[in-house]
Design an enzyme around this catalytic site. Structure first.
Site, PDB file in Angstrom:
ATOM      1  CG  ASP A   1      -1.776  -1.246   1.331  1.00 26.26           C
ATOM      2  OD1 ASP A   1      -2.225  -1.739   0.293  1.00 26.26           O
ATOM      3  OD2 ASP A   1      -1.976  -1.738   2.457  1.00 26.26           O
TER       4      ASP A   1
ATOM      5  CD  GLU B   1      -9.246  -2.568  -1.381  1.00 28.72           C
ATOM      6  OE1 GLU B   1      -9.608  -3.396  -0.549  1.00 28.72           O
ATOM      7  OE2 GLU B   1      -8.270  -2.759  -2.136  1.00 28.72           O
TER       8      GLU B   1
HETATM    9  C1  6LW Z   1      -5.644  -2.004   1.991  1.00 29.58           C
HETATM   10  C2  6LW Z   1      -6.343  -2.022   0.704  1.00 29.58           C
HETATM   11  C3  6LW Z   1      -5.572  -3.025   0.045  1.00 29.58           C
HETATM   12  O1  6LW Z   1      -6.230  -1.258   2.976  1.00 29.58           O
HETATM   13  O2  6LW Z   1      -5.207  -3.947   0.955  1.00 29.58           O
HETATM   14  O3  6LW Z   1      -4.333  -3.454  -1.806  1.00 29.58           O
HETATM   15  C4  6LW Z   1      -5.598  -3.472   2.206  1.00 29.58           C
HETATM   16  N1  6LW Z   1      -5.240  -2.904  -1.168  1.00 29.58           N
HETATM   17  O4  6LW Z   1      -6.328  -0.863  -0.015  1.00 29.58           O
HETATM   18  C5  6LW Z   1      -4.659  -3.901   3.262  1.00 29.58           C
HETATM   19  O5  6LW Z   1      -3.331  -3.699   2.864  1.00 29.58           O
END
Ligand code: 6LW
Length: 515
Positions: free
Chosen positions: A14, A174
């Site tokens: 991330d 996300e």
């Molecule tokens: C994070 C989300 C994700 O919060 O994995 O790859 C989660 N994306 O955005 C945890 O790392």
């Protein structure tokens, strides 16, 4: 120039990046590990070194007995008017907060909580206003990016949290980030989940509050269409953009390296990749036709500093300052049980072992390469003292010296814990006064466990790396290798012996080479 990806290797997921006074700063999520959120610095986006950690005090983050892969989720770093901000989620408690510092090499503030749900919070500053966004759900329960305006001094919400964008139709919207380029506000996010279908998507609007128009060329970046034999890099997504003083824009994102052509497993965690960005006038183009490779042509030449310090993933005694920054504990450590000197680590064992959803006496660093050798000399009394390759409390391997209270001899054991299966794979009896060198070597597909006694090597087992992978263990972390000590010796499934000892375990001559 050709850049070698990943630029930061091992469990550093991330990524978020900002530019401040001629340098780049990059941070990553850390889940149940402490300290939280490492900070890396670079002058050219190629040479990175760790300069600190954001979350260094227990009053900043509550990791006590939290679930594995809970805790600190995707953080965002931003630099505004001389101040660095780091905003993240403690996912175990569903709480979003930010901290700040005016000195990137110093301590960060106490947390300031924001009353907006969702994960992956981000900040956008404009005209004296601060916008706070995270992923959440709209009135119909559909995934969306939520945004409100906050008072950056207090964290107080100044406006309602409003849905901005529902994404491009992929699952798990996300990692929203807002940028302004020219007259447009660009909202970039990840979709598809942090697995093989991961991708980066984008939308834009003329106002920071929308309406956002989805780009027809989405996803702008994904490796989802590669077979394992075509590219070992998968799961590309969760990206952030950064623009330097010259107005050149670059992207960092996460991805992972699978073990080999037909072995779609990754145990090193999600890592950081650098990706080139160009403009087609209206929208950004990223990667090579929207894909990421190990070797990529990226125009960092004008910033490139050959003499810049580069992170060394080896980890040897005597420890230096950067080694100490990289050392990680699990959850909330009891620091009185640790004495870490430059040339020794002394651990006081407790009744907490590596299987507990708690904080065992453990300290380690990330496994950053497939081919590694971790070795250390151990002297200890009654109890268990060893080294481990650890994915989480139900997926780990270790080689350890065990001395039970009434035994004449110590035993070197190799233990495998894969989900609900626990077994002792190898045993070697040695006189209890003998010191022993314990060693874990790794290749892409396996770990080998070796005890060295009086100069003689005893191979006590070989185990698959894939059983410590995210595909088997699930979760968001990667393998750590480290030393530990415990008074609760696991002898098999459901059986253990408590040794009730305060004998210290002393580890010396530690060497961890990572090629
Ligand atoms: C994070 C989300 C994700 O919060 O994995 O790859 C989660 N994306 O955005 C945890 O790392």
């Amino acid at each position: 120039m050709i850049v070698n990806n990943p630029i930061i290797r091992g469990f550093y997921p991330d990524p978020s990046v900002c530019y401040a006074e001629g340098k780049f700063y990059l941070i990553c999520s850390t889940m149940q590990y402490f300290p939280g959120v490492p900070i890396f610095e670079s002058v050219d986006l190629v040479h990175w070194k760790q300069v600190g950690n954001c979350l260094t005090r227990s009053n900043q983050i509550d990791l006590d007995k939290i679930n594995a892969s809970g805790g600190v989720f995707a953080p965002t770093i931003r630099y505004h008017e001389g101040r660095f901000y780091m905003v993240t989620t403690n996912d175990t408690y569903h709480k979003n907060f930010y901290i700040y510092t005016d000195d990137i090499y110093g301590e960060w503030s106490d947390p300031i909580f924001v009353d907006q749900g969702g994960i992956d919070p981000s900040l956008f500053f404009e005209n004296g206003k601060t916008y706070f966004m995270s992923n959440g759900n709209d009135a119909n329960g559909k995934g969306c990016v939520l945004q409100c305006e906050i008072d950056i001094e207090t964290g107080e919400r100044l406006t309602e949290s409003v849905p901005l964008w529902n994404g491009n139709g992929g699952r798990y919207l996300e990692s929203p980030h807002m940028y302004k380029f020219g007259n447009y506000y660009y909202l970039m996010a990840a979709e598809g989940g942090t697995e093989y279908g991961h991708m980066v998507t984008i939308a834009r609007a003329s106002s920071v509050n929308g309406p956002f128009n989805t780009y027809k060329g989405n996803p702008i970046l994904t490796n989802r269409d590669f077979g394992g034999h075509e590219n070992h890099i998968h799961g590309i997504g969760h990206a952030d953009l950064v623009t330097n003083a010259e107005g050149e824009t670059f992207m960092v994102c996460l991805g992972f390296r699978i073990q080999s052509d037909w072995q779609p497993y990754h145990h090193l965690g999600r890592e950081v990749f650098l990706v080139p960005v160009t403009w087609d006038g209206e929208w950004i183009r990223v990667g090579v036709h929207g894909q990421v490779f190990e070797k990529m042509e990226i125009p960092v030449d004008s910033m490139y500093d050959e003499s810049a310090e580069m992170m060394n993933y080896d980890f040897n005694m005597p420890f230096g300052d950067t080694d100490r920054l990289r050392m990680s504990y699990i959850r909330q450590p009891v620091l009185d049980n640790y004495d870490i000197k430059d040339d020794s680590i002394t651990l006081i064992p407790t009744e907490i072992n590596l299987d507990a959803t708690d904080s065992p006496s453990f300290i380690g660093v990330r496994q950053s390469e497939f081919d590694t050798v971790f070795s250390v000399e151990v002297e200890a009394g009654v109890g268990e003292a060893g080294i481990t390759a650890l994915m989480d409390e139900t997926h780990h391997y270790e080689i350890a010296r065990v001395l039970l209270p009434d035994s004449e001899n110590a035993e070197i054991i190799t233990r495998y814990h894969i989900g609900s299966v626990i077994g002792i794979a190898g045993r070697l009896s040695i006189p209890k006064e003998k010191s022993v060198r314990l060693m874990i070597t790794s290749e892409p597909a396996n770990y080998t466990f070796v005890a060295v006694v009086d100069g003689e090597e005893h191979v006590l087992g070989t185990a698959d790396t894939k059983h410590l992978s995210s595909e088997v263990a699930a979760g968001f972390t990667g393998v750590f290798e480290g030393v530990y000590a415990t008074n609760d010796v696991i002898t098999g499934i459901g059986s253990h012996v408590k040794t009730d000892s305060k004998d210290k375990a002393v580890f010396t001559n530690l060497k961890f080479t990572q090629d």
